[in-house]
Scaffold this motif. Structure first.
Motif, PDB file in Angstrom:
ATOM      1  N   CYS A 178     -32.543  33.651  26.579  1.00  0.00           N
ATOM      2  CA  CYS A 178     -33.360  32.807  27.449  1.00  0.00           C
ATOM      3  C   CYS A 178     -32.952  33.114  28.896  1.00  0.00           C
ATOM      4  O   CYS A 178     -31.745  33.165  29.200  1.00  0.00           O
ATOM      5  CB  CYS A 178     -33.150  31.328  27.149  1.00  0.00           C
ATOM      6  SG  CYS A 178     -33.685  30.827  25.496  1.00  0.00           S
ATOM      7  N   LYS A 198     -27.007  18.323  32.080  1.00  0.00           N
ATOM      8  CA  LYS A 198     -27.488  19.558  31.454  1.00  0.00           C
ATOM      9  C   LYS A 198     -28.181  20.430  32.486  1.00  0.00           C
ATOM     10  O   LYS A 198     -29.018  19.964  33.257  1.00  0.00           O
ATOM     11  CB  LYS A 198     -28.447  19.236  30.313  1.00  0.00           C
ATOM     12  CG  LYS A 198     -28.951  20.469  29.560  1.00  0.00           C
ATOM     13  CD  LYS A 198     -30.054  20.125  28.577  1.00  0.00           C
ATOM     14  CE  LYS A 198     -29.544  19.260  27.434  1.00  0.00           C
ATOM     15  NZ  LYS A 198     -30.615  19.015  26.408  1.00  0.00           N
ATOM     16  N   GLU A 240     -31.388  24.811  28.521  1.00  0.00           N
ATOM     17  CA  GLU A 240     -31.274  24.761  27.060  1.00  0.00           C
ATOM     18  C   GLU A 240     -32.052  25.926  26.453  1.00  0.00           C
ATOM     19  O   GLU A 240     -33.083  26.350  26.982  1.00  0.00           O
ATOM     20  CB  GLU A 240     -31.819  23.435  26.533  1.00  0.00           C
ATOM     21  CG  GLU A 240     -31.609  23.219  25.045  1.00  0.00           C
ATOM     22  CD  GLU A 240     -32.032  21.822  24.624  1.00  0.00           C
ATOM     23  OE1 GLU A 240     -31.162  20.960  24.423  1.00  0.00           O
ATOM     24  OE2 GLU A 240     -33.264  21.610  24.518  1.00  0.00           O
ATOM     25  N   CYS A 241     -31.565  26.432  25.334  1.00  0.00           N
ATOM     26  CA  CYS A 241     -32.210  27.534  24.612  1.00  0.00           C
ATOM     27  C   CYS A 241     -32.120  27.227  23.123  1.00  0.00           C
ATOM     28  O   CYS A 241     -31.022  26.990  22.596  1.00  0.00           O
ATOM     29  CB  CYS A 241     -31.501  28.854  24.942  1.00  0.00           C
ATOM     30  SG  CYS A 241     -32.277  30.319  24.227  1.00  0.00           S
ATOM     31  N   THR A 242     -33.260  27.211  22.422  1.00  0.00           N
ATOM     32  CA  THR A 242     -33.295  26.878  20.997  1.00  0.00           C
ATOM     33  C   THR A 242     -33.198  28.156  20.164  1.00  0.00           C
ATOM     34  O   THR A 242     -33.901  29.137  20.421  1.00  0.00           O
ATOM     35  CB  THR A 242     -34.590  26.120  20.649  1.00  0.00           C
ATOM     36  OG1 THR A 242     -34.653  24.938  21.435  1.00  0.00           O
ATOM     37  CG2 THR A 242     -34.610  25.748  19.180  1.00  0.00           C
ATOM     38  N   THR A 270     -32.665  29.859  16.040  1.00  0.00           N
ATOM     39  CA  THR A 270     -32.764  29.646  14.595  1.00  0.00           C
ATOM     40  C   THR A 270     -31.599  30.358  13.908  1.00  0.00           C
ATOM     41  O   THR A 270     -31.549  31.592  13.875  1.00  0.00           O
ATOM     42  CB  THR A 270     -34.092  30.172  14.034  1.00  0.00           C
ATOM     43  OG1 THR A 270     -35.170  29.502  14.697  1.00  0.00           O
ATOM     44  CG2 THR A 270     -34.185  29.910  12.535  1.00  0.00           C
ATOM     45  N   ASN A 306     -26.638  21.312  19.539  1.00  0.00           N
ATOM     46  CA  ASN A 306     -27.311  20.080  19.085  1.00  0.00           C
ATOM     47  C   ASN A 306     -26.679  18.853  19.726  1.00  0.00           C
ATOM     48  O   ASN A 306     -26.459  17.823  19.089  1.00  0.00           O
ATOM     49  CB  ASN A 306     -27.267  19.981  17.561  1.00  0.00           C
ATOM     50  CG  ASN A 306     -28.131  21.036  16.893  1.00  0.00           C
ATOM     51  OD1 ASN A 306     -29.157  21.451  17.432  1.00  0.00           O
ATOM     52  ND2 ASN A 306     -27.723  21.469  15.716  1.00  0.00           N
ATOM     53  N   LEU A 325     -32.479  25.142  13.025  1.00  0.00           N
ATOM     54  CA  LEU A 325     -32.668  25.135  14.475  1.00  0.00           C
ATOM     55  C   LEU A 325     -31.437  24.560  15.176  1.00  0.00           C
ATOM     56  O   LEU A 325     -30.912  23.516  14.783  1.00  0.00           O
ATOM     57  CB  LEU A 325     -33.899  24.309  14.846  1.00  0.00           C
ATOM     58  CG  LEU A 325     -35.265  24.892  14.452  1.00  0.00           C
ATOM     59  CD1 LEU A 325     -36.383  23.938  14.843  1.00  0.00           C
ATOM     60  CD2 LEU A 325     -35.477  26.255  15.106  1.00  0.00           C
ATOM     61  N   VAL A 326     -30.994  25.249  16.224  1.00  0.00           N
ATOM     62  CA  VAL A 326     -29.827  24.818  17.000  1.00  0.00           C
ATOM     63  C   VAL A 326     -30.229  24.785  18.472  1.00  0.00           C
ATOM     64  O   VAL A 326     -30.665  25.804  19.030  1.00  0.00           O
ATOM     65  CB  VAL A 326     -28.624  25.762  16.801  1.00  0.00           C
ATOM     66  CG1 VAL A 326     -27.408  25.238  17.562  1.00  0.00           C
ATOM     67  CG2 VAL A 326     -28.299  25.909  15.317  1.00  0.00           C
ATOM     68  N   ASP A 327     -30.106  23.625  19.093  1.00  0.00           N
ATOM     69  CA  ASP A 327     -30.360  23.496  20.527  1.00  0.00           C
ATOM     70  C   ASP A 327     -29.066  23.809  21.271  1.00  0.00           C
ATOM     71  O   ASP A 327     -28.096  23.043  21.222  1.00  0.00           O
ATOM     72  CB  ASP A 327     -30.835  22.086  20.871  1.00  0.00           C
ATOM     73  CG  ASP A 327     -32.217  21.799  20.321  1.00  0.00           C
ATOM     74  OD1 ASP A 327     -33.020  22.741  20.244  1.00  0.00           O
ATOM     75  OD2 ASP A 327     -32.484  20.633  19.950  1.00  0.00           O
ATOM     76  N   VAL A 328     -29.032  24.956  21.935  1.00  0.00           N
ATOM     77  CA  VAL A 328     -27.845  25.402  22.674  1.00  0.00           C
ATOM     78  C   VAL A 328     -28.047  25.071  24.142  1.00  0.00           C
ATOM     79  O   VAL A 328     -28.993  25.550  24.779  1.00  0.00           O
ATOM     80  CB  VAL A 328     -27.613  26.921  22.486  1.00  0.00           C
ATOM     81  CG1 VAL A 328     -26.391  27.367  23.274  1.00  0.00           C
ATOM     82  CG2 VAL A 328     -27.436  27.245  21.003  1.00  0.00           C
ATOM     83  N   GLY A 329     -27.174  24.222  24.684  1.00  0.00           N
ATOM     84  CA  GLY A 329     -27.297  23.791  26.071  1.00  0.00           C
ATOM     85  C   GLY A 329     -26.104  24.226  26.895  1.00  0.00           C
ATOM     86  O   GLY A 329     -24.983  24.327  26.397  1.00  0.00           O
TER      87      GLY A 329
END
Length: 212
Positions: free
Chosen positions: A78, A91, A94-96, A98, A131, A177-181
């Motif tokens: 991202c 924050k 963020e980049c989601t 899989t 997450n 799915l993993v929300d990486v912030g």
């Protein structure tokens, strides 16, 4: 050496005695003869009686073969052209992602411009969340910038933006799915300063799934 002997034979016939003299010679045994030719093989014997059954062995362990699919690269990037994010707490981006397997690790990397300024000693911390929670497998993925106390006149003019990285591995994240912030916050026991992220340059978050 040979030995000699004499034998007398008496024979009565018609009332008369006739005497016959016999002589003989005894010789010693000769030398042993040579070995004869080997004989031909004999007829094969009949099969023997079958033996008794052996003792029962111990129970073995079950072995299950595991066939895994070959590992395939799984990554994502991202990017932002110019974040210019001046917040000190919260924050940044963020980049989601899989995640394909639960037994894998995530490698995360932030590349971008960071800055901290203050008139007295201060410290800011940039870190990743997964997450919404920081990494616990094994420890947080973070980087800090610390400025020591100096003269108020000098510190008030320091405004250096440097391209920096925040990088690390995190294990124990379930598949899906993993929300990486990427966040910015304070350091323990130190006051916060004036932070800036992504000034006048491209910022990136790169996420890669790796086998353990």
């Amino acid at each position: 050496m040979p030995h000699f002997g004499v034998i007398f034979l008496l024979d009565r016939k018609d009332g008369n005695c006739n005497c016959t003299l016999l002589s003989f010679t005894c010789k010693l045994p000769g030398s042993p003869g040579r070995d004869g030719n080997p004989g031909i093989n004999g007829i094969p014997g009949t099969p023997g009686i079958p033996g008794r059954d052996g003792m029962k062995g111990e129970k073995g362990e079950c072995v299950t073969e595991r066939f895994e699919e070959p590992w395939r690269p799984n990554y994502k990037q991202c990017a932002w052209s110019s974040l210019n994010y001046g917040i000190d707490l919260g924050k940044i981006a963020e980049c989601t992602f899989t995640k394909m397997r639960s037994d894998s690790a995530l490698r995360v990397l932030f590349i971008g411009s960071l800055r901290l300024k203050c008139k007295t000693a201060c410290c800011q911390r940039w870190y990743f969340t997964f997450n919404g929670a920081e990494c616990t497998g094994p420890l947080p993925v973070e980087a800090i910038i610390y400025l020591d106390q100096g003269s108020p006149e000098l510190n008030s003019t320091i405004n250096i933006h440097r391209t920096s990285t925040v990088e690390g591995l995190c294990e124990g994240i379930p598949a899906g799915l993993v929300d990486v912030g990427i966040w910015v916050g304070t350091c323990a026991d130190y006051p916060r300063g004036d932070a800036s992220t992504g000034w006048n340059s491209v910022s990136r978050v790169i996420i890669e799934e790796l086998p353990k």
